[in-house]
Enzyme design. Structure first.
Site, PDB file in Angstrom:
ATOM      1  N   LYS A 173      -8.080  -2.053 -12.884  1.00  0.00           N
ATOM      2  CA  LYS A 173      -8.716  -2.831 -11.817  1.00  0.00           C
ATOM      3  C   LYS A 173     -10.232  -2.701 -11.935  1.00  0.00           C
ATOM      4  CE  LYS A 173      -6.418  -0.493  -8.771  1.00  0.00           C
ATOM      5  NZ  LYS A 173      -5.708   0.048  -7.591  1.00  0.00           N
ATOM      6  N   THR A 204     -12.503  -3.569   3.105  1.00  0.00           N
ATOM      7  CA  THR A 204     -11.551  -3.605   1.987  1.00  0.00           C
ATOM      8  C   THR A 204     -10.650  -2.380   1.958  1.00  0.00           C
ATOM      9  OG1 THR A 204     -13.227  -2.574   0.565  1.00  0.00           O
ATOM     10  CG2 THR A 204     -13.099  -4.985   0.545  1.00  0.00           C
ATOM     11  N   GLY A 206      -7.586  -0.158   1.901  1.00  0.00           N
ATOM     12  CA  GLY A 206      -6.190  -0.416   1.578  1.00  0.00           C
ATOM     13  C   GLY A 206      -5.954  -1.372   0.432  1.00  0.00           C
ATOM     14  N   THR A 207      -7.009  -1.761  -0.262  1.00  0.00           N
ATOM     15  CA  THR A 207      -6.868  -2.756  -1.338  1.00  0.00           C
ATOM     16  C   THR A 207      -5.886  -2.308  -2.422  1.00  0.00           C
ATOM     17  OG1 THR A 207      -9.161  -3.397  -0.966  1.00  0.00           O
ATOM     18  CG2 THR A 207      -8.138  -4.147  -2.991  1.00  0.00           C
ATOM     19  N   GLY A 208      -6.053  -1.079  -2.903  1.00  0.00           N
ATOM     20  CA  GLY A 208      -5.211  -0.598  -3.992  1.00  0.00           C
ATOM     21  C   GLY A 208      -3.756  -0.477  -3.601  1.00  0.00           C
ATOM     22  N   CYS A 209      -3.495   0.075  -2.414  1.00  0.00           N
ATOM     23  CA  CYS A 209      -2.117   0.195  -1.917  1.00  0.00           C
ATOM     24  C   CYS A 209      -1.476  -1.186  -1.797  1.00  0.00           C
ATOM     25  CB  CYS A 209      -2.101   0.865  -0.543  1.00  0.00           C
ATOM     26  SG  CYS A 209      -2.961   2.443  -0.442  1.00  0.00           S
TER      27      CYS A 209
END
Length: 264
Positions: A173, A204, A206-209
């Site tokens: 990412k 932003t 919580g983007t990865g989860c």
């Protein structure tokens, strides 16, 4: 039967990341979400104020309870905190006949550590080899491999370094780079470059989860890895664009953006 997706991750009391974000994402994707809690955090828009790991026995019991009765079509892992938990979860997902999306969570959005330094070797040698797709961000790539990405040209090198540990696919990412949000998905042979405009929105959390959970949802529906990741990228881009202020710090992405909301 409705697809069933299991998240194995920590709780975010603020509701923006962790198991809470995973379950919201699963609801938005029309699957049945289930959860195994690995840790409880005291967390809000300003950061993480406390972390309490659950015992390995509790994690194992939750997992077996769900998988042995209800079954799963995909598993997503997030915060695992310690080497013992990493090893246990790696063992469990390796023995489960379902794709596994591994988000190797190292630090929170605010920079708070969520993985013990002593657990890094277990992530490399036990968890990553069990992954259908691993989804590290650039900080996690550096933490796991020592490769530091400063430009888009470095993404291939980062992907190759992570693939050395054995996941079937890796999604590097590149959201921390300047310019468009560019990610690289590869299995070491095929390459898929995913680009999206960068939205001027600091909310932003919580983007990865959210991205990893969305991938798991589409894998549970039978999509291929490239199809699932492409769809998840579109979903999380919309969620970032719709991210909203909450509390005094960094607000969450909007997991329900595609469902439509009434304006307050």
């Amino acid at each position: 039967m409705i697809p069933r997706v299991l998240t194995v991750a920590g709780s975010d009391s603020g509701g923006g990341a962790g198991v809470q974000a995973d379950l919201k994402t699963m609801l938005a994707h029309g699957v049945h979400g289930m959860s195994v809690l690995t840790a409880v955090t005291a967390q809000n828009s300003l950061g993480v104020q406390g972390v309490w790991e659950l015992p390995v026995e509790a994690v194992r019991a939750q997992y077996r309870s769900v998988v042995d009765d209800i079954g799963v079509q995909a598993v997503k892992t997030g915060m695992l905190a310690s080497a013992e938990l990493v090893g246990t979860v790696a063992e469990l997902i390796s023995a489960t006949d379902a794709p596994a999306v591994v988000d190797p969570v190292g630090v929170s959005k605010h920079g708070d550590p969520l993985l013990a330094a002593s657990a890094l070797d277990a992530v490399r040698t036990r968890l990553l080899p069990a992954a259908t797709v691993a989804t590290p961000n650039l900080d996690e790539v550096a933490q796991l491999t020592g490769v530091r990405v400063g430009s888009e040209d470095d993404l291939r090198r980062a992907a190759a370094a992570v693939l050395e540990y054995g996941p079937q696919w890796v999604l590097i990412k590149g959201g921390h780079l300047a310019g468009d949000a560019v990610d690289l998905l590869t299995d070491g042979r095929a390459e898929h470059w995913l680009r999206a405009p960068r939205h001027d929105n600091r909310h932003t959390h919580g983007t990865g989860c959210t991205l990893a959970s969305a991938i798991a949802c589409d894998l549970a529906k039978g999509r291929s890895v490239p199809e699932a990741v492409t769809a998840a990228k579109e979903y999380v881009t919309g969620a970032i664009a719709a991210g909203f202020a909450l509390g005094a710090g960094i607000g969450p992405v909007d997991h329900g953006w595609a469902l439509g909301r009434d304006t307050p």
